[in-house]
Design an enzyme around this catalytic site. Structure first.
Site, PDB file in Angstrom:
ATOM      1  N   TYR A 144      -1.426  -0.350  10.511  1.00 34.71           N
ATOM      2  CA  TYR A 144      -1.543  -0.594   9.074  1.00 34.71           C
ATOM      3  C   TYR A 144      -0.250  -0.216   8.354  1.00 34.71           C
ATOM      4  O   TYR A 144       0.268  -0.961   7.516  1.00 34.71           O
ATOM      5  CB  TYR A 144      -2.716   0.209   8.517  1.00 34.71           C
ATOM      6  CG  TYR A 144      -3.107  -0.166   7.110  1.00 34.71           C
ATOM      7  CD1 TYR A 144      -3.833  -1.323   6.854  1.00 34.71           C
ATOM      8  CD2 TYR A 144      -2.748   0.638   6.035  1.00 34.71           C
ATOM      9  CE1 TYR A 144      -4.190  -1.669   5.558  1.00 34.71           C
ATOM     10  CE2 TYR A 144      -3.103   0.301   4.738  1.00 34.71           C
ATOM     11  CZ  TYR A 144      -3.820  -0.857   4.515  1.00 34.71           C
ATOM     12  OH  TYR A 144      -4.163  -1.204   3.223  1.00 34.71           O
TER      13      TYR A 144
ATOM     14  N   SER B 181       0.857  -1.177   0.000  1.00 30.17           N
ATOM     15  CA  SER B 181       0.000   0.000   0.000  1.00 30.17           C
ATOM     16  C   SER B 181       0.891   1.225   0.000  1.00 30.17           C
ATOM     17  O   SER B 181       2.057   1.168   0.424  1.00 30.17           O
ATOM     18  CB  SER B 181      -0.883  -0.002   1.249  1.00 30.17           C
ATOM     19  OG  SER B 181      -1.509   1.263   1.431  1.00 30.17           O
TER      20      SER B 181
END
Length: 298
Positions: free
Chosen positions: A168, A155
């Site tokens: 995350y 990501s």
């Protein structure tokens, strides 16, 4: 995109591939599975939610019968991923030559010190250890075959380090580092490694994750405004993998962050501080939904 550190290989390795996709029950994972089928490949659609995996197979079967297979797999469990590899070994008429470690979960909205160890473990188990399991189990098979590739879904969060997304960010940074390491290790073996780093994509990762209500609203808004569908992201990543690219940073905002951080680190730090003041500050209301291996989109 951003693949200048790898020699160009204009193969068609994703065409006619024998592939395994984790988190294939929806979002980017489902798009990967559909695109592999469209390229004449066969694909094992693995997901923790067996019904979602079956739904992906049914979607593919409407156009490409006999090329997709569902398999229930919890990527946080080493033994599940090993069973997935054995299933693929017996299913295909040749060794697996494309592995897409895509399964991931969304988490965010709380600063470090308020996240809680349970949420840290939950995020790292799927987003990082799920990819580690896939690489540890499948990389030796690919190396032995001397062909094929691995696409790890990271990501932009893996290099952006946005506030209130530490768990995350850390999990995705680990995937990015692992991919870079494997790219060097597998150089010259015939096995390519690609790491996909999108920003917001139109998936349900925010809805299914552990994200505070305020942050979920922001994420949902940005996903709705995104012009990049999961199908577009999957095609971009597969095409880049065919060209032998390591980094795939498909969206303009992600590329701007990438360049800003590397070219003007002090300016980037200032932007992060500004972003912190703009983000919702109420972290008391967390949307805590069941864990699913849904593709990451931030």
């Amino acid at each position: 995109m951003f693949g200048l550190n790898r020699p160009t290989d204009r193969s068609r390795r994703t065409h006619g591939a024998r592939a395994v996709v984790t988190g294939a029950g929806s979002g980017i994972g489902r798009a990967f599975a559909c695109e592999i089928a469209a390229r004449g490949g066969r694909v094992v659609c693995a997901d923790r939610d067996e019904q979602r995996a079956d739904d992906t197979v049914a979607l593919i079967e409407r156009t490409y019968p006999g090329v997709a297979y569902a398999f229930r797999c919890d990527v946080t469990r080493h033994e599940d991923v090993a069973a997935l590899a054995r299933f693929a070994d017996t299913l295909f008429d040749r060794p697996v030559d494309l592995v897409i470690n895509n399964a991931g979960v969304g988490i965010g909205g709380k600063p470090v010190g308020r996240i809680g160890f349970d949420d840290w473990q939950w995020a790292l188990d799927t987003n990082l250890w799920g990819v580690v399991h896939g690489c540890e189990i499948f990389a030796p098979r690919l190396r032995k075959a001397g062909r094929g590739g691995i696409i790890n879904v990271s990501s932009a969060a893996g290099f952006a380090a946005a506030p209130t997304m530490a768990a995350y960010n850390v999990s995705k940074a680990g995937v990015l580092s692992l991919s870079e390491t494997m790219s060097a290790e597998l150089n010259g073996t015939g096995v390519a490694v690609t790491v996909l780093c999108p920003t917001f994509v139109q998936t349900n990762v925010a809805r299914d994750g552990r994200i505070t209500a305020e942050s979920a609203q922001v994420a949902d808004f940005l996903m709705r405004r995104s012009s990049h569908s999961p199908a577009r992201i999957a095609r971009t990543a597969l095409d880049a993998h065919d060209r032998g690219q390591l980094y795939v940073v498909p969206q303009l905002d992600a590329r701007a962050i990438w360049l800003l951080k590397r070219s003007f680190p002090a300016g980037y730090t200032f932007v992060l501080g500004l972003l912190k003041r703009l983000l919702p500050q109420n972290d008391s209301n967390t949307v805590d939904r069941p864990a699913v291996t849904d593709p990451t989109g931030v």
